[in-house]
Write a protein that holds these residues in place. Structure first.
Motif, PDB file in Angstrom:
ATOM      1  N   SER A 229       0.823  -1.207   0.000  1.00  0.00           N
ATOM      2  CA  SER A 229       0.000   0.000   0.000  1.00  0.00           C
ATOM      3  C   SER A 229       0.860   1.261   0.000  1.00  0.00           C
ATOM      4  N   PHE A 230       2.117   1.129   0.436  1.00  0.00           N
ATOM      5  CA  PHE A 230       3.045   2.269   0.379  1.00  0.00           C
ATOM      6  C   PHE A 230       3.210   2.767  -1.056  1.00  0.00           C
ATOM      7  N   LEU A 231       3.018   1.879  -2.029  1.00  0.00           N
ATOM      8  CA  LEU A 231       3.123   2.294  -3.428  1.00  0.00           C
ATOM      9  C   LEU A 231       2.096   3.375  -3.755  1.00  0.00           C
ATOM     10  N   LEU A 232       0.899   3.289  -3.185  1.00  0.00           N
ATOM     11  CA  LEU A 232      -0.113   4.332  -3.407  1.00  0.00           C
ATOM     12  C   LEU A 232       0.388   5.682  -2.907  1.00  0.00           C
ATOM     13  N   GLU A 233       1.056   5.661  -1.775  1.00  0.00           N
ATOM     14  CA  GLU A 233       1.596   6.894  -1.204  1.00  0.00           C
ATOM     15  C   GLU A 233       2.718   7.446  -2.078  1.00  0.00           C
TER      16      GLU A 233
ATOM     17  N   MET B 200       3.090   6.965  -5.309  1.00  0.00           N
ATOM     18  CA  MET B 200       2.460   7.483  -6.518  1.00  0.00           C
ATOM     19  C   MET B 200       1.781   8.816  -6.262  1.00  0.00           C
ATOM     20  N   ALA B 201       1.199   8.958  -5.072  1.00  0.00           N
ATOM     21  CA  ALA B 201       0.504  10.196  -4.732  1.00  0.00           C
ATOM     22  C   ALA B 201       1.432  11.400  -4.706  1.00  0.00           C
ATOM     23  N   LEU B 202       2.724  11.170  -4.462  1.00  0.00           N
ATOM     24  CA  LEU B 202       3.681  12.274  -4.468  1.00  0.00           C
ATOM     25  C   LEU B 202       3.703  12.970  -5.826  1.00  0.00           C
ATOM     26  N   GLU B 203       3.402  12.223  -6.883  1.00  0.00           N
ATOM     27  CA  GLU B 203       3.345  12.806  -8.222  1.00  0.00           C
ATOM     28  C   GLU B 203       1.921  12.944  -8.748  1.00  0.00           C
ATOM     29  N   CYS B 204       1.067  11.991  -8.408  1.00  0.00           N
ATOM     30  CA  CYS B 204      -0.278  11.959  -9.002  1.00  0.00           C
ATOM     31  C   CYS B 204      -1.229  12.997  -8.409  1.00  0.00           C
ATOM     32  N   LEU B 205      -1.003  13.394  -7.180  1.00  0.00           N
ATOM     33  CA  LEU B 205      -1.797  14.494  -6.601  1.00  0.00           C
ATOM     34  C   LEU B 205      -1.026  15.782  -6.844  1.00  0.00           C
ATOM     35  N   HIS B 206      -1.321  16.422  -7.943  1.00  0.00           N
ATOM     36  CA  HIS B 206      -0.558  17.605  -8.344  1.00  0.00           C
ATOM     37  C   HIS B 206      -1.522  18.732  -8.710  1.00  0.00           C
ATOM     38  N   GLY B 207      -0.985  19.922  -8.861  1.00  0.00           N
ATOM     39  CA  GLY B 207      -1.799  21.053  -9.291  1.00  0.00           C
ATOM     40  C   GLY B 207      -2.458  21.818  -8.163  1.00  0.00           C
TER      41      GLY B 207
ATOM     42  N   GLU C 284       7.354   2.177 -13.455  1.00  0.00           N
ATOM     43  CA  GLU C 284       8.282   1.874 -12.355  1.00  0.00           C
ATOM     44  C   GLU C 284       8.300   3.060 -11.405  1.00  0.00           C
ATOM     45  N   TRP C 285       8.162   2.766 -10.106  1.00  0.00           N
ATOM     46  CA  TRP C 285       8.111   3.826  -9.093  1.00  0.00           C
ATOM     47  C   TRP C 285       9.274   3.641  -8.116  1.00  0.00           C
ATOM     48  N   PRO C 286      10.305   4.478  -8.255  1.00  0.00           N
ATOM     49  CA  PRO C 286      11.496   4.335  -7.411  1.00  0.00           C
ATOM     50  C   PRO C 286      11.215   4.643  -5.939  1.00  0.00           C
TER      51      PRO C 286
ATOM     52  N   LEU D 206      17.216   5.083  -2.479  1.00  0.00           N
ATOM     53  CA  LEU D 206      18.159   4.138  -1.885  1.00  0.00           C
ATOM     54  C   LEU D 206      17.859   2.687  -2.233  1.00  0.00           C
ATOM     55  N   GLY D 207      16.639   2.268  -1.987  1.00  0.00           N
ATOM     56  CA  GLY D 207      16.286   0.870  -2.180  1.00  0.00           C
ATOM     57  C   GLY D 207      15.791   0.585  -3.582  1.00  0.00           C
ATOM     58  N   GLU D 208      15.350  -0.653  -3.773  1.00  0.00           N
ATOM     59  CA  GLU D 208      14.782  -1.054  -5.053  1.00  0.00           C
ATOM     60  C   GLU D 208      13.468  -0.318  -5.286  1.00  0.00           C
ATOM     61  N   PRO D 209      13.001  -0.248  -6.532  1.00  0.00           N
ATOM     62  CA  PRO D 209      11.723   0.426  -6.796  1.00  0.00           C
ATOM     63  C   PRO D 209      10.592  -0.159  -5.947  1.00  0.00           C
ATOM     64  N   ILE D 210       9.755   0.712  -5.415  1.00  0.00           N
ATOM     65  CA  ILE D 210       8.625   0.268  -4.601  1.00  0.00           C
ATOM     66  C   ILE D 210       7.675  -0.586  -5.435  1.00  0.00           C
ATOM     67  N   SER D 211       7.620  -0.308  -6.729  1.00  0.00           N
ATOM     68  CA  SER D 211       6.719  -1.028  -7.626  1.00  0.00           C
ATOM     69  C   SER D 211       7.177  -2.445  -7.930  1.00  0.00           C
ATOM     70  N   ASN D 212       8.356  -2.838  -7.467  1.00  0.00           N
ATOM     71  CA  ASN D 212       8.845  -4.192  -7.738  1.00  0.00           C
ATOM     72  C   ASN D 212       7.980  -5.267  -7.107  1.00  0.00           C
TER      73      ASN D 212
END
Length: 301
Positions: free
Chosen positions: A200-204, A206-213, A237-239, A244-250
């Motif tokens: 579920s951290f992947l949603l967070e 993604m939100a760093l970029e997807c909630l914009h404007g 792919e979401w780093p 530091l670590g592998e992409p969260i989307s992995n």
């Protein structure tokens, strides 16, 4: 009858911790921290994860507690396979909580407190579980064990927390509330036992970029647009935000990404339909549609 804005604000409030829940959380994580300090040489311990970032949704599970071991423990643990420290942490927690309540995971140990979750996701104001994470300092960052890869991996939860704080402020202090809502959707039992987006951290992330404007003042429009953008970009792919670590989307293979895209697209469509119901003067039906989308904590009155 509630307006849509009133319903979303009530929903947002229901996903936030109240004082009784905060006090139970403090009690639980404090007792775990005190026990682990007695068993290991701990340099410092602190809360991390979505609980510390205020993006944790209900029911309140898996509060992350970071235990930074002292340098004197390095030869005992860091120079060995990750399984060694995870096994010792597991054994220490079993001594206190029993084998049936403690589960070893890839990077942490989960302690389940045996709390019942009712049909409306209530837990009588109690914390369901915590995750205990061993770590060592690595320059300005930390290393944690990963049993899945048999390696120690770099992370920095403070960077994650700061990025969430910055995003929240840039979105008129509504960012964390919207993230909690979508995480709650992700937990909806209608999806079955397998969450659409995992972790579920992947949603967070993604939100760093997807909630914009910037915040436009309408929860229904923001949520619909958020679902739509998540659907469009979930197969990217979401780093790691800390770099530091592998992409969260992995954690999402192709089949899982395709399923997530389909469900997010459907959520976007359902949100659009709910918006149209309001335009037709059918606010009551719109509230039911939002509840069907999100789950039992979305209010009808």
């Amino acid at each position: 009858m509630l307006t849509i804005d009133e319903a979303f604000r009530k929903f947002k409030s229901r996903l936030e911790l109240n004082e009784r829940e905060r006090q139970n959380a403090i009690k639980r994580h404090t007792e775990v921290r005190e026990h682990m300090r007695e068993r290991f040489s701990i340099d410092r311990d602190f809360l991390t994860g979505s609980y510390a970032r205020y993006t944790k949704t209900k029911p309140l599970k898996d509060i992350d507690i970071f235990f930074v071991l002292k340098e004197s423990e390095r030869s005992k643990y860091r120079e060995k396979a990750p399984d060694v420290v995870l096994d010792d942490f597991h054994a220490a927690l079993v001594d206190k909580y029993g084998a049936n309540s403690v589960r070893r995971q890839g990077r942490s140990i989960n302690v389940d407190f045996g709390v019942h979750i009712d049909a409306e996701d209530n837990t009588d104001y109690r914390v369901v579980s915590v995750d205990v994470v061993p770590a060592f300092v690595a320059s300005d960052n930390y290393e944690i064990p990963c049993a899945d890869t048999s390696k120690w991996i770099l992370t920095n939860p403070q960077i994650h927390a700061q990025k969430a704080t910055d995003a929240h402020q840039a979105f008129s202090s509504e960012w964390k509330g919207l993230v909690r809502m979508v995480k709650y959707w992700n937990n909806n039992p209608q999806h079955g036992t397998d969450k659409p987006v995992k972790p579920s951290f992947l949603l967070e992330v993604m939100a760093l970029e997807c909630l914009h404007g910037g915040w436009q003042g309408r929860f229904d429009y923001e949520i619909q647009a958020f679902f739509s953008t998540l659907a469009d970009r979930v197969d990217e792919e979401w780093p790691d935000p800390a770099g530091l670590g592998e992409p969260i989307s992995n954690g999402m293979d192709q089949a899982r990404r395709e399923r997530a895209k389909k469900l997010l697209q459907q959520a976007s469509t359902d949100a659009s339909n709910a918006i149209q119901l309001v335009k037709r003067g059918q606010t009551g039906e719109a509230l039911k549609a939002w509840r069907a989308l999100f789950g039992t904590k979305f209010p009808l009155s």
